[in-house]
Design a protein around this motif. Structure first.
Motif, PDB file in Angstrom:
ATOM      1  N   HIS A   1       0.900  -1.151   0.000  1.00 60.00           N
ATOM      2  CA  HIS A   1       0.000   0.000   0.000  1.00 60.00           C
ATOM      3  C   HIS A   1       0.938   1.198   0.000  1.00 60.00           C
ATOM      4  CE1 HIS A   1      -3.749   2.075   0.705  1.00 60.00           C
ATOM      5  NE2 HIS A   1      -3.088   2.865   1.546  1.00 60.00           N
ATOM      6  N   THR A   2       0.960   1.937  -1.092  1.00 57.87           N
ATOM      7  CA  THR A   2       1.990   2.966  -1.238  1.00 57.87           C
ATOM      8  C   THR A   2       1.521   4.118  -2.108  1.00 57.87           C
ATOM      9  OG1 THR A   2       4.305   3.330  -1.820  1.00 57.87           O
ATOM     10  CG2 THR A   2       3.066   1.858  -3.245  1.00 57.87           C
ATOM     11  N   ASN A   3       2.266   5.185  -2.058  1.00 58.43           N
ATOM     12  CA  ASN A   3       2.064   6.331  -2.916  1.00 58.43           C
ATOM     13  C   ASN A   3       2.738   6.026  -4.259  1.00 58.43           C
ATOM     14  OD1 ASN A   3       2.410   8.790  -4.316  1.00 58.43           O
ATOM     15  ND2 ASN A   3       2.386   9.946  -2.404  1.00 58.43           N
ATOM     16  N   LEU A   4       1.952   5.884  -5.305  1.00 55.86           N
ATOM     17  CA  LEU A   4       2.507   5.517  -6.612  1.00 55.86           C
ATOM     18  C   LEU A   4       3.350   6.623  -7.239  1.00 55.86           C
ATOM     19  CD1 LEU A   4      -0.557   3.612  -8.099  1.00 55.86           C
ATOM     20  CD2 LEU A   4       1.503   2.643  -7.055  1.00 55.86           C
ATOM     21  N   ARG A   5       3.202   7.849  -6.777  1.00 55.10           N
ATOM     22  CA  ARG A   5       4.012   8.947  -7.315  1.00 55.10           C
ATOM     23  C   ARG A   5       5.449   8.922  -6.780  1.00 55.10           C
ATOM     24  NH1 ARG A   5       0.639  11.927 -10.195  1.00 55.10           N
ATOM     25  NH2 ARG A   5      -1.426  12.410  -9.399  1.00 55.10           N
ATOM     26  N   THR A   6       5.627   8.420  -5.567  1.00 55.42           N
ATOM     27  CA  THR A   6       6.952   8.504  -4.941  1.00 55.42           C
ATOM     28  C   THR A   6       7.674   7.162  -4.838  1.00 55.42           C
ATOM     29  OG1 THR A   6       5.973   8.272  -2.747  1.00 55.42           O
ATOM     30  CG2 THR A   6       6.323  10.513  -3.559  1.00 55.42           C
ATOM     31  N   VAL A   7       6.981   6.059  -5.029  1.00 58.43           N
ATOM     32  CA  VAL A   7       7.583   4.752  -4.770  1.00 58.43           C
ATOM     33  C   VAL A   7       8.786   4.453  -5.657  1.00 58.43           C
ATOM     34  CG1 VAL A   7       6.068   3.406  -6.294  1.00 58.43           C
ATOM     35  CG2 VAL A   7       7.061   2.328  -4.267  1.00 58.43           C
ATOM     36  N   SER A   8       8.788   4.947  -6.878  1.00 62.93           N
ATOM     37  CA  SER A   8       9.869   4.611  -7.806  1.00 62.93           C
ATOM     38  C   SER A   8      11.017   5.622  -7.807  1.00 62.93           C
ATOM     39  CB  SER A   8       9.324   4.464  -9.227  1.00 62.93           C
ATOM     40  OG  SER A   8       8.860   5.702  -9.720  1.00 62.93           O
ATOM     41  N   GLU A   9      10.966   6.647  -6.960  1.00 62.74           N
ATOM     42  CA  GLU A   9      11.988   7.704  -6.988  1.00 62.74           C
ATOM     43  C   GLU A   9      13.409   7.190  -6.799  1.00 62.74           C
ATOM     44  OE1 GLU A   9      10.803  10.566  -4.061  1.00 62.74           O
ATOM     45  OE2 GLU A   9       9.372  11.522  -5.411  1.00 62.74           O
TER      46      GLU A   9
ATOM     47  N   VAL B   1      13.117  11.997   7.637  1.00 65.48           N
ATOM     48  CA  VAL B   1      14.076  12.693   6.784  1.00 65.48           C
ATOM     49  C   VAL B   1      13.324  13.390   5.656  1.00 65.48           C
ATOM     50  CG1 VAL B   1      16.030  12.386   5.230  1.00 65.48           C
ATOM     51  CG2 VAL B   1      15.911  11.075   7.356  1.00 65.48           C
ATOM     52  N   ASP B   2      12.410  12.660   5.035  1.00 68.14           N
ATOM     53  CA  ASP B   2      11.606  13.194   3.948  1.00 68.14           C
ATOM     54  C   ASP B   2      10.334  13.782   4.548  1.00 68.14           C
ATOM     55  OD1 ASP B   2       9.788  13.521   1.762  1.00 68.14           O
ATOM     56  OD2 ASP B   2      11.036  12.153   0.586  1.00 68.14           O
ATOM     57  N   LYS B   3      10.154  15.069   4.429  1.00 70.03           N
ATOM     58  CA  LYS B   3       9.034  15.759   5.075  1.00 70.03           C
ATOM     59  C   LYS B   3       7.684  15.422   4.451  1.00 70.03           C
ATOM     60  CE  LYS B   3      11.695  17.519   8.059  1.00 70.03           C
ATOM     61  NZ  LYS B   3      11.881  16.763   9.266  1.00 70.03           N
ATOM     62  N   ARG B   4       7.678  14.637   3.372  1.00 66.79           N
ATOM     63  CA  ARG B   4       6.399  14.188   2.811  1.00 66.79           C
ATOM     64  C   ARG B   4       5.794  13.075   3.658  1.00 66.79           C
ATOM     65  NH1 ARG B   4       8.413  13.064  -3.167  1.00 66.79           N
ATOM     66  NH2 ARG B   4      10.072  12.212  -1.898  1.00 66.79           N
TER      67      ARG B   4
ATOM     68  N   CYS C   1       7.005   7.976   9.726  1.00 65.52           N
ATOM     69  CA  CYS C   1       8.405   8.279   9.435  1.00 65.52           C
ATOM     70  C   CYS C   1       9.151   7.017   9.015  1.00 65.52           C
ATOM     71  CB  CYS C   1       9.083   8.912  10.645  1.00 65.52           C
ATOM     72  SG  CYS C   1       8.471  10.559  10.994  1.00 65.52           S
ATOM     73  N   GLY C   2       9.844   7.094   7.914  1.00 66.36           N
ATOM     74  CA  GLY C   2      10.574   5.953   7.370  1.00 66.36           C
ATOM     75  C   GLY C   2       9.748   5.123   6.399  1.00 66.36           C
ATOM     76  N   GLY C   3       8.470   5.410   6.294  1.00 66.53           N
ATOM     77  CA  GLY C   3       7.594   4.629   5.414  1.00 66.53           C
ATOM     78  C   GLY C   3       7.879   4.820   3.940  1.00 66.53           C
ATOM     79  N   LEU C   4       8.135   6.053   3.546  1.00 68.11           N
ATOM     80  CA  LEU C   4       8.460   6.329   2.151  1.00 68.11           C
ATOM     81  C   LEU C   4       9.740   5.594   1.754  1.00 68.11           C
ATOM     82  CD1 LEU C   4       7.990   7.927  -0.480  1.00 68.11           C
ATOM     83  CD2 LEU C   4       9.292   9.788   0.539  1.00 68.11           C
ATOM     84  N   GLU C   5      10.739   5.651   2.616  1.00 64.04           N
ATOM     85  CA  GLU C   5      12.004   4.960   2.335  1.00 64.04           C
ATOM     86  C   GLU C   5      11.807   3.441   2.302  1.00 64.04           C
ATOM     87  OE1 GLU C   5      12.755   8.977   3.951  1.00 64.04           O
ATOM     88  OE2 GLU C   5      11.518   7.329   4.647  1.00 64.04           O
ATOM     89  N   MET C   6      10.909   2.931   3.151  1.00 60.39           N
ATOM     90  CA  MET C   6      10.611   1.498   3.145  1.00 60.39           C
ATOM     91  C   MET C   6      10.049   1.082   1.784  1.00 60.39           C
ATOM     92  SD  MET C   6       7.731  -0.630   5.329  1.00 60.39           S
ATOM     93  CE  MET C   6       6.428   0.353   4.604  1.00 60.39           C
TER      94      MET C   6
END
Length: 163
Positions: A59-67, A85-88, A94-99
C-alpha cells in the motif's frame, strides 16, 4: 491465494487482512508483526533479493515509490529508521516512504513483475510484485489478472494511476 496455490512467503507493508485470512507466512515490512523490522522498517533493498518472497503487496504512494529507482539513489540513503528525513512522510509514518522505495528497488533489481491491484474502488491501487523464480509465478499472474490487475512494464506508468 493460498487456497489455490502453495505460497511460501509474502512480504507486505500492511499485515492485516492478507496475513490473517490467507494463512501465508507473512513478513510485515513495517514491523508491527515481524520482530526483525520492529525497530526499523525494511529499508534495505538487499532484504528482498536475499529472502526472495513469492509475493510482495504494498500500500503505497505511486508517485513517490519509484523515486529511488528512477534517480539511482544509493540504497544506503534509504536506511533512515523511523526518522522523518523526507518531510512528505506524515509524522506517524516516518521511514515509510524509504521502506516502500527500498522494497521497490529490491524487487526491480531481482526482476520481479509488478502489477496494480484495484483497492476498494477503481481509483486506488495497491502495488503487487510476483517473484519470477516462484514455483507458482504463472498461476499467481493469472490469478492477479483475473482480479483486474494491471501489468506495469515501466515505472513511468505508475503516475497514470497515482491518487
Amino acid at each position: 491465494l493460498n487456497k489455490k496455490l502453495k505460497i511460501d512467503k509474502i512480504f507486505t507493508t500492511e499485515a492485516g487482512r492478507i496475513s490473517y485470512y490467507s494463512g501465508i507466512p507473512t513478513v510485515d515490512t513495517w514491523g508491527l508483526n515481524t520482530n526483525k523490522y520492529a525497530i526499523s522498517p525494511l529499508q534495505n533493498p538487499q532484504d528482498i533479493i536475499d529472502q526472495q518472497p513469492d509475493l510482495i503487496a504494498m500500500h503505497t504512494n505511486l508517485r513517490t515509490v519509484s523515486e529511488a529507482y528512477d534517480n539511482n539513489i544509493d540504497p544506503q540513503e534509504l536506511n533512515v529508521g523511523r526518522i522523518c528525513v523526507d518531510k512528505r512522510n506524515p509524522e506517524h509514518l516516518c521511514g515509510g516512504l524509504e521502506m516502500t522505495q527500498a522494497i521497490f528497488l529490491g524487487a526491480l533489481t531481482a526482476n520481479y513483475k509488478y502489477y496494480l491491484i484495484p483497492y476498494l474502488n477503481e481509483n486506488k491501487y495497491q502495488l503487487w510484485f510476483i517473484n519470477p523464480k516462484s514455483k507458482n509465478s504463472e498461476e499467481l499472474e493469472s490469478l492477479l489478472i483475473s482480479r483486474k490487475a494491471i501489468r506495469i512494464y515501466d515505472t513511468n506508468e505508475l503516475n497514470n494511476y497515482a491518487w
